[in-house]
Design a protein around this motif. Sequence first.
Motif, PDB file in Angstrom:
ATOM      1  N   GLU A   1       0.604  -1.208  -0.361  1.00 52.65           N
ATOM      2  CA  GLU A   1       0.054  -0.044  -0.008  1.00 52.65           C
ATOM      3  C   GLU A   1       0.520   1.125   0.067  1.00 52.65           C
ATOM      4  O   GLU A   1       2.046   1.390   0.160  1.00 52.65           O
ATOM      5  N   PHE A   2       0.588   2.531  -0.402  1.00 51.32           N
ATOM      6  CA  PHE A   2       1.220   3.284  -0.131  1.00 51.32           C
ATOM      7  C   PHE A   2       0.698   4.661   0.529  1.00 51.32           C
ATOM      8  O   PHE A   2      -0.507   4.834   1.441  1.00 51.32           O
ATOM      9  N   VAL A   3       1.970   4.986   1.464  1.00 45.99           N
ATOM     10  CA  VAL A   3       1.816   6.184   2.518  1.00 45.99           C
ATOM     11  C   VAL A   3       2.283   7.109   1.878  1.00 45.99           C
ATOM     12  O   VAL A   3       2.693   7.487   0.825  1.00 45.99           O
ATOM     13  N   LEU A   4       2.128   7.888   2.898  1.00 45.99           N
ATOM     14  CA  LEU A   4       2.526   9.525   2.921  1.00 45.99           C
ATOM     15  C   LEU A   4       3.659   9.928   3.601  1.00 45.99           C
ATOM     16  O   LEU A   4       3.367   9.599   5.024  1.00 45.99           O
ATOM     17  N   ALA A   5       4.423  10.380   3.356  1.00 39.37           N
ATOM     18  CA  ALA A   5       6.316  10.206   3.779  1.00 39.37           C
ATOM     19  C   ALA A   5       5.788  11.768   4.099  1.00 39.37           C
ATOM     20  O   ALA A   5       6.256  12.201   3.295  1.00 39.37           O
TER      21      ALA A   5
ATOM     22  N   GLN B   1       5.712   2.924  -1.150  1.00 42.41           N
ATOM     23  CA  GLN B   1       5.312   1.868  -0.621  1.00 42.41           C
ATOM     24  C   GLN B   1       5.696   1.596   0.742  1.00 42.41           C
ATOM     25  O   GLN B   1       6.376   1.772   0.576  1.00 42.41           O
ATOM     26  N   ARG B   2       4.558   0.791   1.666  1.00 44.50           N
ATOM     27  CA  ARG B   2       4.935   0.625   2.237  1.00 44.50           C
ATOM     28  C   ARG B   2       5.852  -0.140   3.095  1.00 44.50           C
ATOM     29  O   ARG B   2       7.482   0.513   3.516  1.00 44.50           O
TER      30      ARG B   2
ATOM     31  N   GLU C   1       5.182   8.615   9.035  1.00 44.67           N
ATOM     32  CA  GLU C   1       4.077   8.676   8.117  1.00 44.67           C
ATOM     33  C   GLU C   1       3.264   9.867   8.526  1.00 44.67           C
ATOM     34  O   GLU C   1       2.455  10.002   9.334  1.00 44.67           O
ATOM     35  N   VAL C   2       2.408  10.142   7.386  1.00 43.65           N
ATOM     36  CA  VAL C   2       1.382  11.612   7.902  1.00 43.65           C
ATOM     37  C   VAL C   2       0.119  10.668   7.245  1.00 43.65           C
ATOM     38  O   VAL C   2      -0.278   9.901   6.481  1.00 43.65           O
TER      39      VAL C   2
ATOM     40  N   THR D   1      -7.964   7.071   1.434  1.00 40.05           N
ATOM     41  CA  THR D   1      -7.391   5.486   1.016  1.00 40.05           C
ATOM     42  C   THR D   1      -6.472   5.784  -0.381  1.00 40.05           C
ATOM     43  O   THR D   1      -7.101   6.077  -1.286  1.00 40.05           O
ATOM     44  N   LEU D   2      -5.031   6.209   0.115  1.00 39.37           N
ATOM     45  CA  LEU D   2      -4.391   5.925  -1.416  1.00 39.37           C
ATOM     46  C   LEU D   2      -4.886   4.370  -2.048  1.00 39.37           C
ATOM     47  O   LEU D   2      -4.680   3.395  -1.506  1.00 39.37           O
TER      48      LEU D   2
END
Length: 313
Positions: A181-185, A256-257, A271-272, A277-278
């Motif tokens: 999954e994607f996260v916002l860094a 990517q996580r 992580e923000v 949902t991404l």
Amino acid sequence: MTGEDKPASQDWSRLDLNLFIPLNALLIERNVTKAAERIFVTQPAMSAALAKLRRVFDDPLLVRDGRELVLTPFAESLRQPVQEMMLSARDMVNANRQFDPAVSKRTFTVIASDYTTTVLLGPLLPRLLAEAPSVRIKIAPPGPDYVDAVRSMRCDLLFWPSYLLNSELDRFPRAPLFTDEFVLAAARDSTSFDHPLSAAELATTPRVRLTPFTSQDNTIDLVAALESAAPPVVTVGSFTLALEVVSRSHLVTTVQRRLFELKREALGLREVEMATTLPELTMTMYWHPRTGRSPAHQWLRSRVRAAAALGPS
């Protein structure tokens, strides 16, 4: 037409079939020096082969365009049939051979992003080379011609994520490997994000984005679409470099996580939280159908599947 009037290309009794090896290298590399390196001959030997090929086909094959050499239209028309002929010859020679990883000196070419290389291939390579010490792995980054690389068998495997849609690529055999999954860094000490970001807020937040490229069927990047309202502040060529930039700035990036968790501590990232949902991705392995029953390819694919099943290291 008399015998003297025949082009050299029609005189099969005088045609040296060994010339197809340097021809294939020249068509792939479009460069005399690189073609020579590809088949382990000297540059003068490759230049001599090119001169012979020009006489055989009555065509210059490679012509200068500025500082570079480019294929003539006739040479372009030769690329696919010559590659298919070379592959057919290799398949014929290897038809009754078993693949023994312990003694094989084969080189495998795979196309993978720095993300896939870091989270999958990096942990796999030590085990792969312990089992096959003389096998060589060439990892190339994805480019605009990634589908053509599979079609022309210039690569043995392509690793490609599901969130980048391509109907042409779906025609090839494939195997899903793992999901992510994607996260916002953001940088760990960043104080700009004290609440979950909505899609609208993310669209106006200064960010780092990967260099996009246009594929033959207009690849759709769902993550980029989510962020498309504002231009990126920085554009880079890899996910890892994006995280490096973020760690030293006020910017954010989607990543990517699995890669984020591997780099979080070393780069000082956090992580923000997101109020939206991404997209999820499924990393998939693609190959040409002609390699489906090849013992060497079956070995490589089985080792990749086993590494993917183990999960993150």
